[in-house]
Design an enzyme around this catalytic site. Structure first.
Site: not given
Length: 343
Positions: A208, A286-287, A205
């Protein structure tokens, strides 16, 4: 003369929603349906204060609150069998949304506390459930072991050891999630080197919450081939050109970025600008239940906002399949399924 954008009517939107999809950025616990977590908590008589709102949705106000709720929900997953049931629930949701291949981020920190022996037991249960889902639902899953950034470099080394010791045809990658504002990418170089030496492919990641320099650090210090999110690279066009030149793939999660406030709305999201400049972009959730999205919703939102037609989405699916951390035979099978759909 300006090229006229295609008309995306409701019938066409439905066709786009039903396209086969390849998802590369999916957190295993973060994909748990709220009803599944609530039911498991009730079975175990575990109170989950502050995890759900009055409608039964995951409840949080900001990114750090999201991480807290994520870990709270994960606390009810206490055994390999719990993770087997979770895997089935997650893949059922993926299949409903036309996903034919997914890669899931799985952390040994949550699966046995970083202990290698326990991790093997959890992994065996997850894989057994995934294999059954492939037989019964036609969806293929592969695992990317992830360390959790805000848990620190020492725990990351334990996660990397678990990854290295179970690397193979199912655990195919290593990555890092968690709070991007905790430490620096280079703090985790040892773990990524260990995973690389074991033959695992790498992602992390970046870009972001921190700016373009975080993406640069990920490429320079960890030598990854994919970037989770990476959307703030758009703030440095020289970096964007470097991504194109080196074929770096971005695992873009538009709905997540909007839900967490990285972008104010979908129209302000840089995915179209990145794609137009030649960056290899993919689309993931993602989630998904945390961000009230699905892969069908992602496709519909992008089609409505940027007037993407079926061919754009099929191109993104092919890009995703080519960037997948899987063996050649699996990739060829995925591409064949995609081409059959586009014919």
């Amino acid at each position: 003369m300006r090229e006229e954008l295609p008309v995306i009517d409701e019938e066409r939107l439905e066709a786009i929603r039903e396209l086969p999809k390849v998802e590369l950025h999916l957190h295993h616990e973060g994909a748990a349906p709220p009803a599944f977590i609530r039911g498991l908590a009730q079975e175990k008589n575990i109170r989950l204060d502050g995890v759900f709102d009055e409608r039964g949705h995951y409840a949080y106000d900001d990114f750090l609150g999201f991480l807290k709720v994520y870990e709270g929900a994960t606390s009810v997953l206490k055994s390999p069998q719990d993770y087997a049931r979770l895997t089935t629930a997650v893949l059922e949701e993926c299949t409903k949304n036309g996903v034919i291949y997914a890669e899931s981020f799985i952390s040994p920190d949550f699966c046995g506390g970083g202990d290698l022996g326990a991790w093997r037991e959890y992994l065996a249960a997850i894989r057994e459930a995934a294999d059954e889902a492939e037989r019964s639902m036609g969806i293929t899953l592969r695992g990317i072991v992830t360390c959790v950034r805000h848990f620190g470099p020492d725990k990351a080394k334990r996660a990397a050891l678990c990854a290295a010791e179970t690397a193979g045809d199912w655990i195919t990658g290593f990555g890092m999630g968690g709070d991007e504002n905790a430490g620096k990418q280079r703090d985790f170089a040892y773990s990524f080197d260990m995973a690389r030496e074991a033959g695992l492919r790498l992602t992390t990641h970046a870009g972001e919450w921190r700016g373009p320099s975080e993406v640069v650090d990920a490429l320079t210090d960890l030598k990854v081939e994919r970037i989770g999110h990476g959307v703030r690279a758009i703030e440095d066009l020289a970096l964007v050109d470097k991504l194109v030149e080196n074929g770096i793939v971005l695992e873009v999660c538009p709905g997540s970025n909007v839900a967490l406030g990285v972008c104010r709305n979908l129209a302000a999201h840089p995915i179209e600008k990145l794609r137009a400049r030649g960056v290899k972009v993919t689309v993931s959730t993602d989630d998904p239940p945390f961000f009230h999205t699905t892969m069908k919703d992602e496709y519909e939102g992008l089609a409505r906002t940027f007037r993407w037609d079926e061919e754009v989405f099929m191109d993104i699916a092919r890009t995703s399949a080519n960037a997948a951390f899987c063996d050649v035979a699996t990739r060829d099978r995925l591409l064949k399924r995609l081409e059959t759909t586009s014919d």
